[in-house]
Motif scaffolding. Structure first.
Motif, PDB file in Angstrom:
ATOM      1  N   THR A 163       0.825  -1.208   0.000  1.00  0.00           N
ATOM      2  CA  THR A 163       0.000   0.000   0.000  1.00  0.00           C
ATOM      3  C   THR A 163       0.862   1.262   0.000  1.00  0.00           C
ATOM      4  O   THR A 163       0.630   2.185  -0.787  1.00  0.00           O
ATOM      5  CB  THR A 163      -0.910  -0.002   1.250  1.00  0.00           C
ATOM      6  OG1 THR A 163      -1.733  -1.159   1.206  1.00  0.00           O
ATOM      7  CG2 THR A 163      -1.770   1.239   1.312  1.00  0.00           C
ATOM      8  N   TYR A 164       1.869   1.296   0.874  1.00  0.00           N
ATOM      9  CA  TYR A 164       2.650   2.531   0.997  1.00  0.00           C
ATOM     10  C   TYR A 164       3.555   2.745  -0.218  1.00  0.00           C
ATOM     11  O   TYR A 164       3.855   3.891  -0.565  1.00  0.00           O
ATOM     12  CB  TYR A 164       3.397   2.584   2.337  1.00  0.00           C
ATOM     13  CG  TYR A 164       2.430   2.918   3.464  1.00  0.00           C
ATOM     14  CD1 TYR A 164       1.653   1.919   4.051  1.00  0.00           C
ATOM     15  CD2 TYR A 164       2.225   4.234   3.877  1.00  0.00           C
ATOM     16  CE1 TYR A 164       0.724   2.214   5.039  1.00  0.00           C
ATOM     17  CE2 TYR A 164       1.293   4.535   4.874  1.00  0.00           C
ATOM     18  CZ  TYR A 164       0.552   3.526   5.444  1.00  0.00           C
ATOM     19  OH  TYR A 164      -0.392   3.831   6.408  1.00  0.00           O
ATOM     20  N   ALA A 165       3.945   1.657  -0.877  1.00  0.00           N
ATOM     21  CA  ALA A 165       4.700   1.818  -2.135  1.00  0.00           C
ATOM     22  C   ALA A 165       3.799   2.456  -3.190  1.00  0.00           C
ATOM     23  O   ALA A 165       4.219   3.352  -3.936  1.00  0.00           O
ATOM     24  CB  ALA A 165       5.221   0.464  -2.621  1.00  0.00           C
ATOM     25  N   ASN A 166       2.540   2.017  -3.247  1.00  0.00           N
ATOM     26  CA  ASN A 166       1.602   2.623  -4.199  1.00  0.00           C
ATOM     27  C   ASN A 166       1.354   4.091  -3.878  1.00  0.00           C
ATOM     28  O   ASN A 166       1.240   4.930  -4.769  1.00  0.00           O
ATOM     29  CB  ASN A 166       0.265   1.879  -4.194  1.00  0.00           C
ATOM     30  CG  ASN A 166       0.346   0.574  -4.950  1.00  0.00           C
ATOM     31  OD1 ASN A 166       1.179   0.425  -5.843  1.00  0.00           O
ATOM     32  ND2 ASN A 166      -0.501  -0.368  -4.603  1.00  0.00           N
ATOM     33  N   ILE A 167       1.234   4.385  -2.593  1.00  0.00           N
ATOM     34  CA  ILE A 167       1.003   5.776  -2.196  1.00  0.00           C
ATOM     35  C   ILE A 167       2.169   6.650  -2.662  1.00  0.00           C
ATOM     36  O   ILE A 167       1.965   7.729  -3.222  1.00  0.00           O
ATOM     37  CB  ILE A 167       0.803   5.892  -0.665  1.00  0.00           C
ATOM     38  CG1 ILE A 167      -0.527   5.247  -0.269  1.00  0.00           C
ATOM     39  CG2 ILE A 167       0.855   7.354  -0.212  1.00  0.00           C
ATOM     40  CD1 ILE A 167      -0.789   5.204   1.230  1.00  0.00           C
ATOM     41  N   ALA A 168       3.376   6.155  -2.465  1.00  0.00           N
ATOM     42  CA  ALA A 168       4.551   6.940  -2.862  1.00  0.00           C
ATOM     43  C   ALA A 168       4.502   7.228  -4.366  1.00  0.00           C
ATOM     44  O   ALA A 168       4.782   8.351  -4.814  1.00  0.00           O
ATOM     45  CB  ALA A 168       5.829   6.188  -2.498  1.00  0.00           C
ATOM     46  N   GLN A 169       4.115   6.213  -5.119  1.00  0.00           N
ATOM     47  CA  GLN A 169       4.043   6.371  -6.573  1.00  0.00           C
ATOM     48  C   GLN A 169       2.944   7.370  -6.972  1.00  0.00           C
ATOM     49  O   GLN A 169       3.155   8.255  -7.797  1.00  0.00           O
ATOM     50  CB  GLN A 169       3.789   4.995  -7.209  1.00  0.00           C
ATOM     51  CG  GLN A 169       3.631   4.998  -8.709  1.00  0.00           C
ATOM     52  CD  GLN A 169       4.823   5.608  -9.416  1.00  0.00           C
ATOM     53  OE1 GLN A 169       5.965   5.278  -9.104  1.00  0.00           O
ATOM     54  NE2 GLN A 169       4.562   6.532 -10.334  1.00  0.00           N
ATOM     55  N   GLN A 170       1.789   7.232  -6.334  1.00  0.00           N
ATOM     56  CA  GLN A 170       0.680   8.142  -6.661  1.00  0.00           C
ATOM     57  C   GLN A 170       1.023   9.577  -6.282  1.00  0.00           C
ATOM     58  O   GLN A 170       0.704  10.522  -6.992  1.00  0.00           O
ATOM     59  CB  GLN A 170      -0.601   7.705  -5.932  1.00  0.00           C
ATOM     60  CG  GLN A 170      -1.145   6.369  -6.434  1.00  0.00           C
ATOM     61  CD  GLN A 170      -2.571   6.095  -5.969  1.00  0.00           C
ATOM     62  OE1 GLN A 170      -3.090   6.776  -5.085  1.00  0.00           O
ATOM     63  NE2 GLN A 170      -3.208   5.100  -6.568  1.00  0.00           N
ATOM     64  N   LYS A 171       1.704   9.695  -5.176  1.00  0.00           N
ATOM     65  CA  LYS A 171       2.085  11.016  -4.686  1.00  0.00           C
ATOM     66  C   LYS A 171       3.016  11.705  -5.686  1.00  0.00           C
ATOM     67  O   LYS A 171       2.855  12.884  -6.015  1.00  0.00           O
ATOM     68  CB  LYS A 171       2.802  10.809  -3.353  1.00  0.00           C
ATOM     69  CG  LYS A 171       2.882  12.015  -2.506  1.00  0.00           C
ATOM     70  CD  LYS A 171       3.352  11.632  -1.118  1.00  0.00           C
ATOM     71  CE  LYS A 171       3.894  12.852  -0.431  1.00  0.00           C
ATOM     72  NZ  LYS A 171       4.229  12.609   0.963  1.00  0.00           N
ATOM     73  N   GLU A 172       3.976  10.930  -6.172  1.00  0.00           N
ATOM     74  CA  GLU A 172       4.909  11.454  -7.158  1.00  0.00           C
ATOM     75  C   GLU A 172       4.147  11.902  -8.411  1.00  0.00           C
ATOM     76  O   GLU A 172       4.413  12.973  -8.969  1.00  0.00           O
ATOM     77  CB  GLU A 172       5.953  10.360  -7.488  1.00  0.00           C
ATOM     78  CG  GLU A 172       6.901  10.681  -8.614  1.00  0.00           C
ATOM     79  CD  GLU A 172       7.709  11.961  -8.385  1.00  0.00           C
ATOM     80  OE1 GLU A 172       7.850  12.364  -7.204  1.00  0.00           O
ATOM     81  OE2 GLU A 172       8.161  12.560  -9.383  1.00  0.00           O
ATOM     82  N   SER A 173       3.167  11.110  -8.836  1.00  0.00           N
ATOM     83  CA  SER A 173       2.378  11.486 -10.015  1.00  0.00           C
ATOM     84  C   SER A 173       1.600  12.781  -9.773  1.00  0.00           C
ATOM     85  O   SER A 173       1.504  13.634 -10.645  1.00  0.00           O
ATOM     86  CB  SER A 173       1.399  10.378 -10.391  1.00  0.00           C
ATOM     87  OG  SER A 173       2.098   9.213 -10.746  1.00  0.00           O
ATOM     88  N   PHE A 174       1.037  12.911  -8.586  1.00  0.00           N
ATOM     89  CA  PHE A 174       0.307  14.146  -8.264  1.00  0.00           C
ATOM     90  C   PHE A 174       1.231  15.355  -8.338  1.00  0.00           C
ATOM     91  O   PHE A 174       0.861  16.413  -8.842  1.00  0.00           O
ATOM     92  CB  PHE A 174      -0.308  14.071  -6.861  1.00  0.00           C
ATOM     93  CG  PHE A 174      -1.639  13.371  -6.799  1.00  0.00           C
ATOM     94  CD1 PHE A 174      -2.633  13.642  -7.724  1.00  0.00           C
ATOM     95  CD2 PHE A 174      -1.899  12.457  -5.799  1.00  0.00           C
ATOM     96  CE1 PHE A 174      -3.882  13.018  -7.655  1.00  0.00           C
ATOM     97  CE2 PHE A 174      -3.137  11.819  -5.714  1.00  0.00           C
ATOM     98  CZ  PHE A 174      -4.121  12.102  -6.642  1.00  0.00           C
ATOM     99  N   HIS A 175       2.445  15.193  -7.825  1.00  0.00           N
ATOM    100  CA  HIS A 175       3.407  16.298  -7.889  1.00  0.00           C
ATOM    101  C   HIS A 175       3.686  16.658  -9.338  1.00  0.00           C
ATOM    102  O   HIS A 175       3.674  17.817  -9.729  1.00  0.00           O
ATOM    103  CB  HIS A 175       4.701  15.931  -7.158  1.00  0.00           C
ATOM    104  CG  HIS A 175       4.617  16.144  -5.676  1.00  0.00           C
ATOM    105  ND1 HIS A 175       4.421  17.393  -5.118  1.00  0.00           N
ATOM    106  CD2 HIS A 175       4.680  15.285  -4.638  1.00  0.00           C
ATOM    107  CE1 HIS A 175       4.381  17.284  -3.804  1.00  0.00           C
ATOM    108  NE2 HIS A 175       4.526  16.005  -3.478  1.00  0.00           N
ATOM    109  N   GLN A 176       3.922  15.618 -10.142  1.00  0.00           N
ATOM    110  CA  GLN A 176       4.220  15.868 -11.554  1.00  0.00           C
ATOM    111  C   GLN A 176       3.043  16.455 -12.306  1.00  0.00           C
ATOM    112  O   GLN A 176       3.201  17.072 -13.346  1.00  0.00           O
ATOM    113  CB  GLN A 176       4.638  14.564 -12.237  1.00  0.00           C
ATOM    114  CG  GLN A 176       5.992  14.073 -11.794  1.00  0.00           C
ATOM    115  CD  GLN A 176       6.360  12.791 -12.513  1.00  0.00           C
ATOM    116  OE1 GLN A 176       5.858  12.506 -13.600  1.00  0.00           O
ATOM    117  NE2 GLN A 176       7.235  12.016 -11.907  1.00  0.00           N
ATOM    118  N   TYR A 177       1.862  16.245 -11.785  1.00  0.00           N
ATOM    119  CA  TYR A 177       0.652  16.712 -12.447  1.00  0.00           C
ATOM    120  C   TYR A 177       0.344  18.173 -12.063  1.00  0.00           C
ATOM    121  O   TYR A 177      -0.543  18.797 -12.607  1.00  0.00           O
ATOM    122  CB  TYR A 177      -0.499  15.792 -12.041  1.00  0.00           C
ATOM    123  CG  TYR A 177      -1.730  15.827 -12.926  1.00  0.00           C
ATOM    124  CD1 TYR A 177      -1.639  15.894 -14.311  1.00  0.00           C
ATOM    125  CD2 TYR A 177      -3.012  15.776 -12.363  1.00  0.00           C
ATOM    126  CE1 TYR A 177      -2.773  15.900 -15.107  1.00  0.00           C
ATOM    127  CE2 TYR A 177      -4.153  15.778 -13.153  1.00  0.00           C
ATOM    128  CZ  TYR A 177      -4.020  15.840 -14.524  1.00  0.00           C
ATOM    129  OH  TYR A 177      -5.155  15.847 -15.301  1.00  0.00           O
TER     130      TYR A 177
END
Ligand code: ANZ
Length: 830
Positions: free
Chosen positions: A101-115
């Motif tokens: 779960t927390y690995a996915n969160i890290a990935q989603q978070k990075e995408s939000f930043h890039q977005y």
């Protein structure tokens, strides 16, 4: 310079935002008016997808807009990070649900930043953190104290695949909402939240949401709650001390009751058959076995032949003393009303079908020939012969003192008579069931209760909260129908707080919809260990002003959040009792007309698009793709078109040849008029979520500015600078990185994201208009006052959006549009 490098611009501004944190919401001392903007928080089951791209774009447009309008904006983000998909994925990979779960969160978070989403990152939360779920436990215990959390044994929805119970709301057409497996009924003792105590309020308060929520969602909630008004009627049962109560919407037909039916899977059926001869019991058991394999939908189907078992017992009609044989039949549901009905075959189709199947008497008590069913004689309408129950209105017959009365009058009369005899009363029943919240799975909030050796069930003492989840690595998470926590001996063993004797923790975890039922309040202070949320902050920010998410939450999440909000209101913790003042359901992003999915192989991957085009082009293309509520076909979305537009906008800023602060008043009036129209019109467009029209207006403005630069007006005209500044300000909502870059090229300090919207100059807004007509299939259906200079696309868009046009179309598709700007739009639907 002159080259548009979206990735470089993006990286530069994202870094500045990360360093300076300009989108953090203002604190208690900030006296600007407030707006709370929220997109339903993501479930970290994988990478962000195109649906997220759309959802968080829209909420970001609105958040950025209100900042420009001088508001203190809260636009927070968190993760709905407990739940089955994480647990199942982890089991499949032999991994820890937490790590996955927390690995996915890290990935989603990075995408939000890039977005480039303007979240207030300081308030980030994860529902799977103990800092969060301890407050779920707090909430549970508060509900328990108020009698709103309780245990009962009842037939529950069981997903044989996920090996856990489901709430009614999680069963879609008889299938598990998550995995699609067919749901079966199983009798279990489980924890429930008494949402039915709030049924009336949940229903009545929908009226005020009308116009602010999609009407479809309001209607779905109404139907789900399903209020029925009628009476509870008590029947004596021969050989039983206590009476049995049934709910009926037609107490007026009581004289027409000829038999009595109980749900086969009810306690009552089991009890009544207890004294029956062995062969009846056997027959009943065999029948019950079959019934338990059926879904409620199958049971209620009018298509299937009626089945049932006579239990050899009799109920007594309280008004005429008649003996009514008691049957068990699957069309009566255990958990609706009282799980038993008085059967009135003459006037209820299900009862009639049953009576005809088992040759039971039919007695007419409403003469419908006097009502809407018209001329035929009662003999011709005999339900036994026609197979049609007489459900229409008419005058009462064969009903003692009620004879001759109409329906409403007869209902009131019967209720009065029952009350007088002490065998009934007016009653309301709801389709809504209590919310079953126990789950037999690991990755959720432990239920903070203790089962003592002597059979009491008591709360875990406050000073022992939170009850932390044990480490997953020591447990076998495979679904076995029982919570894996129950097998964690050390974890599950505790002591009775009253006596110190050994006791067991409740092994189940909470439905994750508990987590999401109040998360919007936790954003007030996500790290607080003093309370779930501070009431004063909640009073300042909540309810949510703008809430956006998928229509799949029309009932589940939104109903639960409404319920918990009302409970918190009654506890005096919030001063409002609806959580979301306005709601938008965005459409889906589809491809070639089909829902995207990995298995169909038509997946457009968000991160790939982000890598290929950059955030701004992706955002602009999505915003431009169509109305927020509509599905958007990715095949029609052009990120390269958006890139060209953004490059053009940036070039305009680069070409500006006047210094900052130049007096715009001396500039070209034509261009100024266009820029000020944008300033004047965009607020209403954003507030009505017409983001696609905002992008269209920006394109027009950029084109007009380009034309002015390249024509006699020239780059040194102050109107060109003004137009470029307006472009940057408005563009910030959809393409914030490019907008910041323009703003900085124009000599302004960052951030354009915080720049205040200037008032449009009224004098520049007066413009020549003409009346355009809109025809549908040759008939004039609307007229529009439009600027003389309007172009064909804009005129068509206005016509399509027009309410009168929409109404005349009544859902029909426009096949062809012929536009002659500025005067005529002609649609054909054939
Ligand atoms: C007698 C009667 C006579 C009824 C008549 C209807 C028409 P709604 O409107 O959906 O609330 N009922 C009550 N409990 C039930 C259960 N557990 N399972 C299946 N049916 C049940 O339906 C209320 C009506 O559904 C009730 O009114 C009852 O049948 C039946 F001419 O009572 B009626």
């Amino acid at each position: 310079d002159g080259v548009f490098d979206p990735h470089a611009i993006q990286a530069k501004w994202q870094q500045r935002w990360a360093q300076q944190d300009p989108f953090r919401a203002g604190g208690a001392d900030d006296d600007r008016p407030r707006k709370y903007i929220l997109a339903m928080f993501p479930y970290p089951s994988g990478d962000l997808h195109m649906g997220h791209a759309e959802n968080y774009l829209y909420s970001d447009v609105v958040a950025r807009y209100w900042r420009h309008r001088g508001y203190n904006v809260l636009n927070p983000i968190g993760w709905d990070s407990f739940g089955l998909p994480a647990e199942n994925a982890a089991i499949l990979r032999g991994a820890d649900p937490r790590e996955w779960t927390y690995a996915n969160i890290a990935q989603q978070k990075e995408s939000f930043h890039q977005y480039g989403v303007s979240f207030d990152w300081s308030r980030e939360l994860h529902t799977s953190d103990p800092e969060y779920y301890r407050w779920n436990q707090w909430l549970f215990q508060r509900l328990f104290e108020r009698g709103l959390a309780y245990r009962k044994s009842s037939p529950v929805n069981w997903c044989p695949n996920d090996q856990t119970v489901l709430a009614n709301e999680q069963v879609v057409d008889g299938h598990c909402e998550r995995c699609g497996a067919e749901v079966v009924k199983k009798k279990l003792t489980q924890w429930y939240f008494r949402i039915t105590d709030y049924a009336d309020r949940l229903l009545d308060d929908l009226d005020a949401l009308e116009g602010h929520w999609p009407s479809k969602v309001v209607q779905m909630q109404r139907n789900w709650i399903g209020r029925s008004v009628g009476a509870d009627i008590d029947f004596e049962i021969e050989g039983r001390a206590d009476k049995v109560t049934v709910f009926s919407t037609r107490p007026d037909t009581l004289y027409g009751a000829t038999f009595f039916v109980v749900a086969p899977d009810s306690d009552l059926a089991a009890e009544l058959v207890g004294d029956a001869p062995a062969h009846v019991r056997l027959q009943f058991q065999e029948y019950l076995g079959r019934v338990q394999k059926q879904t409620d939908i199958e049971r209620q189907s009018t298509e299937r032949p009626k089945t049932g078992v006579f239990l050899g017992r009799y109920a007594i009609n309280p008004v005429n003393g008649q003996r009514l044989p008691i049957w068990a039949a699957d069309y009566v549901l255990a958990d609706y009303g009282h799980g038993a009905v008085m059967a009135v075959p003459a006037h209820d189709q299900r009862d009639l079908d049953f009576a005809r199947a088992f040759d039971l008497p039919v007695k007419v008590v409403v003469d419908t020939t006097t009502g809407a069913e018209g001329e035929a004689s009662l003999a011709e309408l005999d339900p036994t012969v026609t197979g049609q129950a007489l459900v229409g209105e008419g005058r009462m017959v064969n009903s003692g003192a009620l004879d001759g009365r109409g329906k409403k009058d007869a209902i009131a009369g019967m209720i009065a008579e029952l009350e007088q005899r002490g065998s009934g009363r007016a009653a309301t029943t709801f389709r809504l069931r209590d919310w079953l919240i126990s789950r037999q799975r690991f990755w959720g909030t432990p239920i903070p209760m203790i089962h003592t050796d002597d059979g009491r069930i008591v709360p875990v003492p406050a000073d022992q909260l939170p009850v932390l989840l044990p480490q997953a690595k020591d447990l076998d998470l495979k679904p076995k129908g029982q919570s894996p926590l129950g097998a964690a001996t050390e974890w599950v063993t505790t002591t009775d707080p009253a006596t110190g004797a050994p006791a067991r923790r409740d092994p189940d975890t909470m439905d994750t919809f508990v987590d999401s039922s109040w998360y919007f309040l936790r954003f007030m202070s996500p790290a607080s260990d003093a309370h779930a949320f501070p009431s004063d902050e909640a009073a300042r920010w909540a309810p949510v002003d703008f809430y956006i998410g998928g229509v799949e939450h029309a009932i589940l999440h939104l109903l639960y959040a409404r319920f918990i909000t009302k409970v918190l209101h009654d506890m005096g913790l919030v001063d409002f009792d609806e959580p979301f003042s306005s709601l938008i359901n965005q459409g889906m992003v589809i491809l070639d007309g089909a829902k995207m999915s990995k298995s169909k192989g038509n997946l457009v991957v968000f991160q790939d698009e982000l890598d290929a085009h950059g955030a701004d082009a992706l955002r602009t293309a999505l915003a431009f793709a169509g109305p927020v509520e509509d599905d958007k076909d990715w095949a029609d979305v052009s990120a390269t078109g958006a890139t060209k537009f953004l490059a053009r906008a940036l070039r305009v800023a680069q070409d500006v040849a006047t210094p900052a602060g130049a007096d715009a008043a001396t500039g070209d009036a034509g261009l100024r008029r266009i820029a000020h129209r944008v300033l004047a019109d965009v607020p209403a467009l954003v507030e009505h979520t017409k983001f696609n029209v905002v992008v269209a207006r920006l394109m027009e403005l950029v084109n007009a500015t380009r034309k002015a630069i390249d024509s006699g007006v020239g780059p040194a005209d102050p109107a060109v600078r003004e137009a470029a500044e307006v472009t940057a300000l408005v563009l910030d909502m959809v393409a914030p990185h490019t907008a910041e870059e323009m703003w900085s090229i124009l000599g302004h300090e960052p951030f354009v994201g915080l720049a205040v919207w200037p008032a449009a100059d009224e004098a520049l807004l007066v413009e020549e208009t003409v009346t355009a007509i809109v025809q549908i299939d040759g008939k004039v259906r609307a007229t529009l006052e439009v600027p003389t200079a309007i172009d064909a696309d804009e005129l068509e868009a206005l016509a399509r959006d027009d309410e009168r046009v929409q109404r005349s179309l009544a859902g029909r598709d426009i096949r062809r549009a012929v536009v002659r700007a500025p005067k005529v739009v002609s649609f054909s639907t054939k």
